[in-house]
Structures are given as C-alpha cells and as structure tokens.
Design a protein around this motif. Structure first.
Motif, PDB file in Angstrom:
ATOM      1  N   SER A  25       0.847  -1.198   0.000  1.00 46.51           N
ATOM      2  CA  SER A  25       0.000   0.000   0.000  1.00 46.51           C
ATOM      3  C   SER A  25       0.878   1.242   0.000  1.00 46.51           C
ATOM      4  O   SER A  25       2.092   1.183   0.199  1.00 46.51           O
ATOM      5  CB  SER A  25      -0.907   0.001   1.232  1.00 46.51           C
ATOM      6  OG  SER A  25      -0.132   0.037   2.420  1.00 46.51           O
ATOM      7  N   THR A  28       0.980   3.584  -6.155  1.00 45.82           N
ATOM      8  CA  THR A  28       0.527   2.742  -7.266  1.00 45.82           C
ATOM      9  C   THR A  28       1.630   1.746  -7.610  1.00 45.82           C
ATOM     10  O   THR A  28       2.771   2.143  -7.836  1.00 45.82           O
ATOM     11  CB  THR A  28       0.188   3.595  -8.493  1.00 45.82           C
ATOM     12  OG1 THR A  28      -0.856   4.504  -8.163  1.00 45.82           O
ATOM     13  CG2 THR A  28      -0.244   2.709  -9.641  1.00 45.82           C
ATOM     14  N   SER A  30       1.385  -0.375 -10.206  1.00 47.04           N
ATOM     15  CA  SER A  30       1.164  -0.820 -11.572  1.00 47.04           C
ATOM     16  C   SER A  30       2.488  -1.075 -12.272  1.00 47.04           C
ATOM     17  O   SER A  30       3.391  -0.235 -12.259  1.00 47.04           O
ATOM     18  CB  SER A  30       0.372   0.236 -12.336  1.00 47.04           C
ATOM     19  OG  SER A  30       0.194  -0.138 -13.678  1.00 47.04           O
ATOM     20  N   TRP A  53       4.254  -8.159 -13.330  1.00 46.45           N
ATOM     21  CA  TRP A  53       2.933  -7.561 -13.201  1.00 46.45           C
ATOM     22  C   TRP A  53       1.851  -8.404 -13.866  1.00 46.45           C
ATOM     23  O   TRP A  53       0.801  -8.646 -13.293  1.00 46.45           O
ATOM     24  CB  TRP A  53       2.950  -6.158 -13.795  1.00 46.45           C
ATOM     25  CG  TRP A  53       1.606  -5.519 -13.944  1.00 46.45           C
ATOM     26  CD1 TRP A  53       0.873  -5.396 -15.089  1.00 46.45           C
ATOM     27  CD2 TRP A  53       0.828  -4.925 -12.907  1.00 46.45           C
ATOM     28  NE1 TRP A  53      -0.325  -4.751 -14.832  1.00 46.45           N
ATOM     29  CE2 TRP A  53      -0.360  -4.450 -13.507  1.00 46.45           C
ATOM     30  CE3 TRP A  53       1.018  -4.735 -11.528  1.00 46.45           C
ATOM     31  CZ2 TRP A  53      -1.352  -3.813 -12.774  1.00 46.45           C
ATOM     32  CZ3 TRP A  53       0.031  -4.092 -10.810  1.00 46.45           C
ATOM     33  CH2 TRP A  53      -1.138  -3.647 -11.421  1.00 46.45           C
ATOM     34  N   SER A  54       2.132  -8.868 -15.063  1.00 46.93           N
ATOM     35  CA  SER A  54       1.149  -9.649 -15.813  1.00 46.93           C
ATOM     36  C   SER A  54       1.123 -11.111 -15.400  1.00 46.93           C
ATOM     37  O   SER A  54       0.301 -11.874 -15.900  1.00 46.93           O
ATOM     38  CB  SER A  54       1.469  -9.576 -17.300  1.00 46.93           C
ATOM     39  OG  SER A  54       2.701 -10.229 -17.564  1.00 46.93           O
ATOM     40  N   ARG A  72      -0.251 -13.577  -7.774  1.00 50.93           N
ATOM     41  CA  ARG A  72      -0.485 -12.210  -7.323  1.00 50.93           C
ATOM     42  C   ARG A  72      -1.897 -11.791  -7.677  1.00 50.93           C
ATOM     43  O   ARG A  72      -2.511 -12.321  -8.607  1.00 50.93           O
ATOM     44  CB  ARG A  72       0.535 -11.243  -7.919  1.00 50.93           C
ATOM     45  CG  ARG A  72       0.482 -11.077  -9.406  1.00 50.93           C
ATOM     46  CD  ARG A  72       1.642 -10.222  -9.894  1.00 50.93           C
ATOM     47  NE  ARG A  72       1.522  -8.835  -9.446  1.00 50.93           N
ATOM     48  CZ  ARG A  72       2.516  -7.943  -9.529  1.00 50.93           C
ATOM     49  NH1 ARG A  72       3.689  -8.295 -10.026  1.00 50.93           N
ATOM     50  NH2 ARG A  72       2.326  -6.698  -9.114  1.00 50.93           N
ATOM     51  N   ASP A  73      -2.386 -10.800  -6.934  1.00 52.92           N
ATOM     52  CA  ASP A  73      -3.686 -10.186  -7.170  1.00 52.92           C
ATOM     53  C   ASP A  73      -3.441  -8.696  -7.308  1.00 52.92           C
ATOM     54  O   ASP A  73      -3.254  -7.992  -6.300  1.00 52.92           O
ATOM     55  CB  ASP A  73      -4.623 -10.491  -5.991  1.00 52.92           C
ATOM     56  CG  ASP A  73      -6.027  -9.961  -6.210  1.00 52.92           C
ATOM     57  OD1 ASP A  73      -6.202  -9.044  -7.027  1.00 52.92           O
ATOM     58  OD2 ASP A  73      -6.939 -10.461  -5.545  1.00 52.92           O
ATOM     59  N   ASN A  74      -3.408  -8.214  -8.516  1.00 60.21           N
ATOM     60  CA  ASN A  74      -3.059  -6.804  -8.745  1.00 60.21           C
ATOM     61  C   ASN A  74      -4.115  -5.850  -8.196  1.00 60.21           C
ATOM     62  O   ASN A  74      -3.789  -4.719  -7.823  1.00 60.21           O
ATOM     63  CB  ASN A  74      -2.852  -6.559 -10.237  1.00 60.21           C
ATOM     64  CG  ASN A  74      -1.601  -7.241 -10.758  1.00 60.21           C
ATOM     65  OD1 ASN A  74      -0.660  -7.495  -9.998  1.00 60.21           O
ATOM     66  ND2 ASN A  74      -1.582  -7.552 -12.040  1.00 60.21           N
ATOM     67  N   ALA A  75      -5.348  -6.275  -8.145  1.00 54.96           N
ATOM     68  CA  ALA A  75      -6.393  -5.419  -7.582  1.00 54.96           C
ATOM     69  C   ALA A  75      -6.145  -5.158  -6.104  1.00 54.96           C
ATOM     70  O   ALA A  75      -6.559  -4.120  -5.580  1.00 54.96           O
ATOM     71  CB  ALA A  75      -7.750  -6.052  -7.787  1.00 54.96           C
ATOM     72  N   LYS A  76      -5.484  -6.077  -5.445  1.00 53.15           N
ATOM     73  CA  LYS A  76      -5.189  -5.942  -4.018  1.00 53.15           C
ATOM     74  C   LYS A  76      -3.738  -5.601  -3.748  1.00 53.15           C
ATOM     75  O   LYS A  76      -3.339  -5.494  -2.588  1.00 53.15           O
ATOM     76  CB  LYS A  76      -5.548  -7.240  -3.289  1.00 53.15           C
ATOM     77  CG  LYS A  76      -7.017  -7.622  -3.363  1.00 53.15           C
ATOM     78  CD  LYS A  76      -7.278  -8.924  -2.621  1.00 53.15           C
ATOM     79  CE  LYS A  76      -8.753  -9.295  -2.679  1.00 53.15           C
ATOM     80  NZ  LYS A  76      -9.027 -10.583  -1.972  1.00 53.15           N
ATOM     81  N   ASN A  77      -2.950  -5.438  -4.800  1.00 50.94           N
ATOM     82  CA  ASN A  77      -1.505  -5.227  -4.622  1.00 50.94           C
ATOM     83  C   ASN A  77      -0.927  -6.302  -3.706  1.00 50.94           C
ATOM     84  O   ASN A  77      -0.168  -6.004  -2.768  1.00 50.94           O
ATOM     85  CB  ASN A  77      -1.222  -3.850  -4.027  1.00 50.94           C
ATOM     86  CG  ASN A  77      -1.449  -2.725  -5.019  1.00 50.94           C
ATOM     87  OD1 ASN A  77      -1.266  -2.900  -6.218  1.00 50.94           O
ATOM     88  ND2 ASN A  77      -1.865  -1.580  -4.521  1.00 50.94           N
TER      89      ASN A  77
END
Length: 122
Positions: A25, A28, A30, A53-54, A72-77
């Motif tokens: 947190s 970003t 991304s 990332w992908s 990984r879960d990018n929506a949750k970082n």
C-alpha cells in the motif's frame, strides 16, 4: 508511506504446507514486479520466487521449484507464495518485495516488508 506487510508465517512440520501473504500500500504498484526472498541465519538473502505484473514471468529458486507456486492479485496489490512439501532447510525469515520493472532487486527503488518467520520442524 509505502508499506509491504507480510503475514502467514509460523511453525510447520516437514512435509507440510504454508501460504504467505503480502499486501502493499501507499502508492501505485502498476507494472511492478513482486516477489519473495528469504534469509536464514548466517546466510545471505536469496530469491525464493518473483513474478511480473502480468504474471507472465515467474522465477523460482532451484531449491523450491516444484514445491512453491507464486501468484499475485493486482487489484489488491498482493502476492502469495503457496509453499508445499516444506523442508527444514526452508526455515528462514521471508521478505516480500516490490520493484519497478526497469530496476533490479538491489535497487534503492525497491520496497521491502519487515519479514515473517517460517520455521520447519523435522
């Protein structure tokens, strides 16, 4: 303020399984690579598994191939290593890290968590 918070460590018997979690947190992430490293007493920190990332690129230490799976879960970082068939030599402090795609893990631009202890009893 950027924070990477690890959880899920503990004491497990050899042959068991454990799933760690890391939530990032404060900025970003991304495009960032994320991953897990570990450091056992008297040894240098080593890569356990990292993921792009992908999720198209994953790298595992030879010692954990076939036993650990990183996701990984990018929506949750968030990044998770599913660890199975654990061995006493997996005992270490496990650190979560995140870095920009154009840098390396030793860069000062990388972020690190405080670590979580994983102990495997024989």
């Amino acid at each position: 303020q950027v924070q990477l918070v690890e959880s899920g460590g503990g004491l497990v018997q050899a042959g068991g399984s454990l799933r760690l979690s890391c939530a990032a947190s404060g900025r970003t992430f991304s495009g960032y690579y994320m991953g897990w490293f570990r450091q056992a007493p008297g040894k240098e920190r080593e890569r356990v598994a990292t993921i792009s990332w992908s999720a198209g690129t994953t790298i595992y230490a030879d010692s954990v191939k076939g036993r650990f799976t990183i996701s990984r879960d990018n929506a949750k970082n968030a990044v998770y290593p599913q660890m199975s068939s654990l061995k006493p030599e997996d005992t270490a402090v496990y650190y979560c890290g995140a870095r920009p795609p154009t840098t390396v893990w030793t860069s000062r631009l990388a972020y690190w968590g405080q670590g979580t202890q994983v102990t495997i009893s024989s």
